[in-house]
Design a protein around this motif. Sequence first.
Motif, PDB file in Angstrom:
ATOM      1  N   SER A   1       0.827  -1.207   0.000  1.00 45.88           N
ATOM      2  CA  SER A   1       0.000   0.000   0.000  1.00 45.88           C
ATOM      3  C   SER A   1       0.861   1.257   0.000  1.00 45.88           C
ATOM      4  O   SER A   1       0.610   2.205  -0.746  1.00 45.88           O
ATOM      5  CB  SER A   1      -0.911  -0.016   1.227  1.00 45.88           C
ATOM      6  N   THR A   2       1.901   1.271   0.821  1.00 47.77           N
ATOM      7  CA  THR A   2       2.818   2.429   0.851  1.00 47.77           C
ATOM      8  C   THR A   2       3.524   2.588  -0.481  1.00 47.77           C
ATOM      9  O   THR A   2       3.672   3.700  -1.007  1.00 47.77           O
ATOM     10  CB  THR A   2       3.845   2.244   1.974  1.00 47.77           C
TER      11      THR A   2
ATOM     12  N   THR B   1       2.476   1.716  -3.363  1.00 51.21           N
ATOM     13  CA  THR B   1       1.544   2.247  -4.358  1.00 51.21           C
ATOM     14  C   THR B   1       1.325   3.741  -4.171  1.00 51.21           C
ATOM     15  O   THR B   1       1.280   4.506  -5.140  1.00 51.21           O
ATOM     16  CB  THR B   1       0.199   1.506  -4.255  1.00 51.21           C
ATOM     17  N   ARG B   2       1.201   4.159  -2.907  1.00 48.16           N
ATOM     18  CA  ARG B   2       1.029   5.581  -2.632  1.00 48.16           C
ATOM     19  C   ARG B   2       2.224   6.383  -3.132  1.00 48.16           C
ATOM     20  O   ARG B   2       2.082   7.450  -3.741  1.00 48.16           O
ATOM     21  CB  ARG B   2       0.844   5.805  -1.129  1.00 48.16           C
TER      22      ARG B   2
ATOM     23  N   ARG C   1       2.223   6.623  -6.849  1.00 47.31           N
ATOM     24  CA  ARG C   1       1.197   7.566  -7.294  1.00 47.31           C
ATOM     25  C   ARG C   1       1.648   9.013  -7.096  1.00 47.31           C
ATOM     26  O   ARG C   1       1.286   9.911  -7.858  1.00 47.31           O
ATOM     27  CB  ARG C   1      -0.111   7.300  -6.532  1.00 47.31           C
ATOM     28  N   HIS C   2       2.437   9.255  -6.074  1.00 48.81           N
ATOM     29  CA  HIS C   2       2.904  10.606  -5.780  1.00 48.81           C
ATOM     30  C   HIS C   2       4.121  11.002  -6.608  1.00 48.81           C
ATOM     31  O   HIS C   2       4.676  12.095  -6.408  1.00 48.81           O
ATOM     32  CB  HIS C   2       3.242  10.736  -4.289  1.00 48.81           C
TER      33      HIS C   2
ATOM     34  N   GLU D   1      10.409   3.997   0.507  1.00 53.12           N
ATOM     35  CA  GLU D   1       9.700   3.266   1.562  1.00 53.12           C
ATOM     36  C   GLU D   1      10.649   2.871   2.679  1.00 53.12           C
ATOM     37  O   GLU D   1      10.305   2.954   3.873  1.00 53.12           O
ATOM     38  CB  GLU D   1       9.024   2.020   0.959  1.00 53.12           C
TER      39      GLU D   1
ATOM     40  N   PRO E   1      -0.557  12.403   5.253  1.00 51.80           N
ATOM     41  CA  PRO E   1      -0.785  12.435   3.799  1.00 51.80           C
ATOM     42  C   PRO E   1      -0.447  13.794   3.185  1.00 51.80           C
ATOM     43  O   PRO E   1      -0.088  13.882   2.013  1.00 51.80           O
ATOM     44  CB  PRO E   1      -2.277  12.131   3.675  1.00 51.80           C
TER      45      PRO E   1
ATOM     46  N   GLU F   1       1.960  14.242   0.000  1.00 54.60           N
ATOM     47  CA  GLU F   1       1.454  14.947  -1.183  1.00 54.60           C
ATOM     48  C   GLU F   1       2.373  16.114  -1.547  1.00 54.60           C
ATOM     49  O   GLU F   1       2.635  16.372  -2.726  1.00 54.60           O
ATOM     50  CB  GLU F   1       0.040  15.444  -0.911  1.00 54.60           C
TER      51      GLU F   1
END
Length: 997
Positions: free
Chosen positions: A8-9, A11-12, A15-16, A25, A40, A44
């Motif tokens: 999950s991390t 993927t985040r 995405r960023h 990570e 977040p 971001e």
Amino acid sequence: MTPGRRSSTFTRLLRHGFTDPSGAERLLDSPELALVKADPVLLEALGATADPDLALRGLVRLLEAQPAPTDHRELLDTLIAAKPLRDRLLGVLGASAALADHLARHPHDWQELVTYEPRDLHPGVTEFERGLAEATDQVELRVAYRRCLLSIAARDVCGTTDVTQTAAELADLATATLRAALAMAEKEAPQDAQACRLAVIAMGKCGGHELNYVSDVDVIFVAEPTQGTDETKALRSATKLASHMMRICSETTIEGSIWPVDANLRPEGRNGPLVRTLSSHLAYYQRWAKTWEFQALLKARPVAGDKELGEAYTDALTPMVWQAADRENFVPDVQKMRRRVVENIPPAEIDRELKLGPGGLRDVEFAVQLLQLVHGRTDQTLRSGTTLKALQALATGGYVGREDAARLDEAYRFLRELEHRIQLFQLRRTHLVPEAEEDLRRLGRSLGLRTDPVAGLRREWKRHTGVVRRLHEKIFYRPLLDAVAQLAPGETRLSAEAARARLVALGYADPAAALRHLEALASGVTRKAAIQRTLLPVLLGWFADSADPDAGLLNFRKVSDALGKTPWYLRLLRDEGAAAENLARVLSAGRLAPDLLLRAPEAVALLGDGDAGGLEPRGRAQLEQEITAAVNRAENAEQGVTAARGVRRRELFRTAAADIVGSYGTETTPAEPDEGVLLDRTGNAISDLTAATLAGTLRAVVRETWGDTLPTKFAIIGMGRFGGHELGYGSDADVLFVHEPREGVDEHEAAKAANKVVAEMRRLLQLPSADPPLLIDADLRPEGKSGPLVRTLKSYEAYYRRWSLGWESQALLRAEPVAGDAELGRRFMTLIDPLRYPAHGLDDDAVREIRRLKARMESERLPRGADPKLHTKLGPGGLSDVEWTVQLLQLRHAWEVPGLRTPRTREALAAAREAGLIGAEDAAVLDEAWVLASRVRNAVMLVRGRAGDTFPTEPRELAAVGRYLGYGEGRAGDMLDAYRRTARRARTVVDELFYAG
């Protein structure tokens, strides 16, 4: 951590915008970054930076560098709570590894970015001086300088300031730094400070308030003695202070350096004294300064030291700047400087050069500065040292179209911002766009290109450099038309006087005549005038790029007058890009091609890419077919030869145009890389055309008197350069005439017919005409001028068997049938082969005789008063030297080396090299000299419209010859030096091979 949570991390992070989410990570899994990972908003914000991975690594280093846990927590809490700080700090960390290094060394400096008040948005010199005030030595000055730079970069990457404001802030910071450095120097040497008044004048980008992140700061120093101090002592003290100030800024310490202070723009450059008095400066600029030095003074402004003295300096020199455009050779000098800059770019870097390359920043700056210097003499609103302010003033004054100025402004801003981002990364002085994918990605994202940033950056870069290249020429020429074209009322236009001034500045010698041509071409509301107004801005640029812009414009008007009502003409120029540029190059390259075109203006169609055949030369068979068909349609021989000469005129134009375009090059057609290939193509084309013309003339004469069949077989043998396929534009056609009575025809009758053919051919080809003459020269025949013009094959055989001399065998080396009875021509060649390729070569007596003849020719035939070193035919290392050397090799070795049995000089030379008769280096030297001498002769004919064996002495003609040979504006001297050098090397080889070998 469970695999699912890790995924999950990952993927985040992906995405960023992290390119190394696994590495990011691992960093975020450390306890110190738990807050970052959990928040977040911070993730971001990292993803919004130019390089999220770089920003995260920089943040980790900054957190690790905090001296206490409380400092660590304070930084994180402030980041989470304060968006302005978050955007500024992370934005800097994602764009600049060098500033991240600074923050890691000085972990409290991040607090400089906390303040976010109106007074903080656009600091000036005063604010920066305050920021540097506490520095007491070089090391502290560097730290304080970087701290100020950090705040500038933060506002820049966040978009709080635009590129012009950032550049102005950098210039103000440089000003404050120079003042601080000078104050340090004065503090360490108070006795020197008391002995002189010293002013520091900023030049270049610092002077223009448009400095880069990393750049030399260009300065000039001016000094005066204080009361009671003699001038020598004052200058010595001022030089010490100036040198010390430069070292304070330039030297490398534990905190690095600030930037080099460059004083090379001073009078006499590096060779001149570092500091001068005001009167010494004035004397230099009044007597010795070059044009580029006044151009550099456009941006001069006092920044440090004695303010009153600095202002006195600029007040005294400013009037000289605005008189620079009146100097002789003003525009060529400016163009030469720009060209020299481009020539010094390494070839491997030119496509990546953001500042100096084609379509780069310097193109904008030079264009704006040139227009400023031309029009700023009378319009003081143009006198700004800042490029974009000057561009806006030019648009307001009507010197540049508003839309063009807006597009140029946009392109310049993009290129400057890209330059800033490149330098900001490592704080290194560079103008090269990097090649690595990761660097391009960071740059693209920093400029707001988030979707496919690499491709987007390349696309935008190419688009903006293309705009600069197009508008660079257009902004000079469009307003000229606005001055004369009677456009809509109320539109801003140049005055006629301003238009004349610009034409003078662009190299037009007769601006009044040029304005008349423009008015005739572009005035009115007709469709023709409208199209001309579209074409002329670009055409004027191409004309101005030639050695004779006036001739180019005049010739264009003549062609347009002749073809203006022809619907296809302007459509061709408008719609086929190659046609317009090719026409401009041809019309301004000299006299021959325009004269040919003006006699048959419809040949303009050859310059396009359509069905007219373009500029590719046509072969002999195709030419003979067309000429023969034209002769057969004619009512008599005279009309038939007139038709043949018409074809010759058109094809000569085609050849000359192809030669000019191939030699000069255009945007669409680069210059030929191999001058020998271009020369061979021209020689073949002219030789084939001459052969086809003679064949057509022969057909016309025979047809009128005898119908289809002449009583005797008749052949024309090409000799010399004609036989060798090496004719130039000004060459005569050297020939021999041979005939053989047909079966049953009396020899007397046959001879009478053959002589009548020769006499009539010569008469018809010499009839008065506007076409270029085609002179038949038969002086190489047996017995020369004393012998009969035409002989039977048996007569030639008898002569050559009994009376032939050595020079005749040599002349026959370049014999080749060119027209008439093909079978008779072949039998003639069989007859002469034993003479020109003697079995077992030449004996020593024959070789000595050839050398004696050559030496005699050198001493007797060179025209009186001619410079032997620049005579392309008879001078040392010229055509005669090379050809006699090659021909001696042929006479001695062709019996055993089949490759030497060719009438072509270059082919024979190559065969001699392959056979080991001449070394590869010597062969290359001779080939280069022969090609160069031949091209010079062609250039002289193209430029002057008449043949010549030496370089012209008239400056414009000499410059035009230089352009044909690849030498730009102002390089005629380089061309002559290169010719002498090439010929000298060739003569050395000739002395060894011909005279001593």
